[in-house]
Motif scaffolding. Structure first.
Motif, PDB file in Angstrom:
ATOM      1  N   LEU A 152       0.834  -1.199   0.000  1.00 33.47           N
ATOM      2  CA  LEU A 152       0.000   0.000   0.000  1.00 33.47           C
ATOM      3  C   LEU A 152       0.874   1.257   0.000  1.00 33.47           C
ATOM      4  CD1 LEU A 152      -3.126   0.257   0.229  1.00 33.47           C
ATOM      5  CD2 LEU A 152      -2.729   0.999   2.582  1.00 33.47           C
ATOM      6  N   ILE A 153       1.854   1.280   0.922  1.00 28.86           N
ATOM      7  CA  ILE A 153       2.741   2.451   1.011  1.00 28.86           C
ATOM      8  C   ILE A 153       3.523   2.597  -0.290  1.00 28.86           C
ATOM      9  CG2 ILE A 153       4.694   3.461   2.235  1.00 28.86           C
ATOM     10  CD1 ILE A 153       3.752   1.941   4.714  1.00 28.86           C
ATOM     11  N   LYS A 194       4.688   7.558 -10.318  1.00 25.56           N
ATOM     12  CA  LYS A 194       3.984   6.800 -11.360  1.00 25.56           C
ATOM     13  C   LYS A 194       4.892   6.427 -12.534  1.00 25.56           C
ATOM     14  CE  LYS A 194       0.152   6.527  -9.325  1.00 25.56           C
ATOM     15  NZ  LYS A 194       1.010   6.362  -8.139  1.00 25.56           N
ATOM     16  N   GLY A 223       2.662   1.734  -3.243  1.00 20.77           N
ATOM     17  CA  GLY A 223       1.807   2.306  -4.269  1.00 20.77           C
ATOM     18  C   GLY A 223       1.719   3.818  -4.175  1.00 20.77           C
ATOM     19  N   TYR A 224       1.767   4.333  -2.932  1.00 16.97           N
ATOM     20  CA  TYR A 224       1.680   5.777  -2.746  1.00 16.97           C
ATOM     21  C   TYR A 224       2.996   6.480  -3.026  1.00 16.97           C
ATOM     22  CZ  TYR A 224      -3.030   6.227  -0.958  1.00 16.97           C
ATOM     23  OH  TYR A 224      -4.379   6.282  -0.853  1.00 16.97           O
ATOM     24  N   VAL A 225       4.099   5.921  -2.517  1.00 14.96           N
ATOM     25  CA  VAL A 225       5.344   6.698  -2.552  1.00 14.96           C
ATOM     26  C   VAL A 225       6.142   6.524  -3.839  1.00 14.96           C
ATOM     27  CG1 VAL A 225       5.588   6.796  -0.057  1.00 14.96           C
ATOM     28  CG2 VAL A 225       6.686   4.945  -1.326  1.00 14.96           C
TER      29      VAL A 225
END
Lengths: 392, 157
Positions: B26-27, B34, B29-31
């Motif tokens: 999850l983390i 892209k 995916g955020y940090v």
């Protein structure tokens, strides 16, 4: 230019890797060594060393928690270090090391300690009060099942974890040696023997450390030292030390015989700038002296008091010797120019981020970790807890 | 089924691992940006961002158009191959519109020492001095013309 003799490339004058990078392999070495001592009891069924089994595991954990700190202090941007995990770089040995570390910490050490202590944790969570009770409760993960069946399962799983742990401990420390040994541009490091030498020296320092910790902790608790245990540890220390020394000598003789283009430069360095730390401290004081002392305990019948003194002395000397070995590898590898035409000096700072005081702090910190762990999870054999009467 | 009951705590431990792994994903995916990994082990969008930055250096050619006197002096001296902006700093703004900013004169005590302080790492043929012994605090341009520094080359003031 201060401390420079002959020709250095501009980026060689200041050492990039400081005393903290010396400390790092020393500390991971203690982790691997302590774990291997613990596995002696668990996998190789050396009953005599049982009194140190739990202490060795806690020592390994305490030092493993300390191990990344010197690296974090060395980094210019420590806050970026998690990126190593988020965007793994498969062709960088250093980047992949993060995974090795995490694997060893979580899948091996924490799991093994948890399995081994689970019964105690459950009992302690019932006996203690307040905050401690909460801590123990969290550590039980909400399962208070300590039926004989479940403990038997723990025993089996723990055995497997230890079995996996041995190659993992080798991997952890072999990896540190590999990182040095694979640096092609540096002839002082580049050697396939490096990981092997690192592993055996790790075992020497780890075993010596647990022996010293056991002896001093037992003294502080005013209990009798289990001589059968200490004798056995000293015996293993002696044998492994011989292997370690032979490997180091093999490396040395190989270099001398091969005498490649770097040899004159390295030879000069060993006879001048590294003479004290390499020949005097590492080889004579830190290796040959403890080896002779340990040899005496194996062939001469000494009294108990004398044996204890000899063990304590040779343990301390061995630790000094292994620290000197790390120093000579890390610092020594940066003192000569890759042009083989010059030498620089390492000046240790005192209060900077990578200075002497920080290094001292990082050496004491694992002992504080260990103290907390020992308070939380008593490793002493005579304190084995009795489960409350059935019906609880 | 007793085995499962007695191994329940192990499932809890495993569950903890799975949870930690999910949190990691999850983390991550955020940090992780892209465009990371589009071309290689870096953020692809960084290329556009860097290319979009204003140019800071004008280059030697730009100075030549207006400061012909200095260029002529420099061409004959030992600093012929040292770029103007190596000493004067980035001056793209000045070259675009000289009136918008007047460059300050470099402090020679710092500037010259940066390249000429003696060091074992420099090739022996490179002119180098120990500034403290050589000039004892007197600014270098008192004796050397920065644009043609050799004393015997007729460049002295």
């Amino acid at each position: 230019m201060s401390g420079v003799e002959g020709f250095m490339y501009p980026n060689e004058i200041e050492l990039q890797w400081s005393v903290l990078i010396v400390l790092y392999p020393f500390i991971t070495g203690l982790v691997a060594g302590a774990f291997i001592l613990a596995s002696l009891e668990r996998v190789f069924l050396v009953e005599a060393v049982k009194p140190t089994y739990r202490l060795a595991l806690l020592t390994a954990l305490a030092f493993l928690l300390d191990a990344p700190l010197p690296l974090q202090l060395h980094l210019g941007h420590p806050e970026r270090s998690p990126e190593m995990y988020f965007t793994p770089h498969s062709t960088s040995a250093m980047a992949m090391f993060g995974y090795v570390y995490l694997w060893y910490l979580m899948a091996v050490l924490v799991l093994e300690i948890w399995l081994d202590y689970r019964r105690d944790i459950v009992i302690l969570s019932r006996k203690s009060k307040g905050l401690l009770r909460l801590i123990y409760k969290v550590m039980t993960l909400g399962s208070s099942n300590i039926s004989p069946r479940s403990l038997a399962i723990d025993e089996k799983v723990g055995w497997v974890v230890t079995l996996i742990g041995i190659p993992s401990a080798f991997l952890l420390h072999g990896y540190v040696g590999f990182i040095f040994g694979s640096i092609k541009a540096n002839p002082w490091w580049s050697s396939p023997l490096m990981p092997v030498v690192f592993i055996f020296s790790a075992m020497v320092s780890g075993i010596a450390a647990v022996m010293l910790l056991y002896m001093s902790a037992t003294k502080m608790r005013r209990k009798a030292i289990d001589m059968r245990c200490v004798d056995t540890i000293a015996m293993y220390l002696f044998y492994i030390f011989i292997i370690d020394f032979s490997l180091e000598m093999l490396d040395l003789i190989h270099r001398i015989y091969e005498a490649d283009e770097s040899f004159r430069s390295l030879n000069f360095m060993v006879h001048t700038r590294l003479y004290f730390s390499h020949i005097v401290i590492q080889i004579f004081l830190g290796t040959l002296t403890p080896l002779i002392l340990l040899f005496l305990t194996q062939v001469v019948k000494l009294t108990e008091v004398l044996r204890k003194r000899v063990y304590a002395t040779s343990g301390c000397l061995a630790m000094i010797g292994i620290f000197a070995m790390r120093w000579n590898v890390v610092i020594g590898g940066q003192l000569f120019s890759k042009s083989f035409l010059g030498y620089t000096t390492y000046k240790m700072a005192l209060v900077t981020r990578e200075g002497f005081l920080v290094a001292i702090g990082l050496t004491i910190l694992p002992l504080i970790f260990l103290w907390i762990l020992v308070k939380l999870l008593p490793p002493w054999p005579e304190q084995s807890l009795h489960a409350p009467a059935p019906g609880d | 089924m007793g085995v499962f009951k007695d191994a329940g705590h192990l499932f809890r431990f495993t569950g903890l691992f799975v949870l930690a792994f999910l949190a990691f994903l999850l983390i991550r995916g955020y940090v992780v940006p892209k465009t990371f990994g589009q071309y290689g082990h870096y953020r692809a969008a960084a290329i556009g961002e860097i290319a979009g930055r204003p140019v800071k250096f004008a280059g030697h050619k730009a100075c030549e158009d207006c400061h012909t006197d200095i260029v002529d002096v420099k061409m004959k001296g030992k600093h012929a191959h040292v770029n103007c902006e190596a000493c004067h700093g980035a001056l793209a703004k000045h070259a675009d519109d000289p009136t918008s900013m007047t460059p300050t004169k470099p402090d020679t005590a710092v500037l010259c020492a940066r390249c000429h302080t003696a060091s074992a790492a420099k090739p022996t043929g490179f002119p180098q001095v120990n500034p403290a012994d050589h000039s004892n605090g007197v600014p270098c341009e008192t004796c050397h013309n920065p644009h043609s520094p050799a004393i015997d080359g007729g460049g002295a003031k």
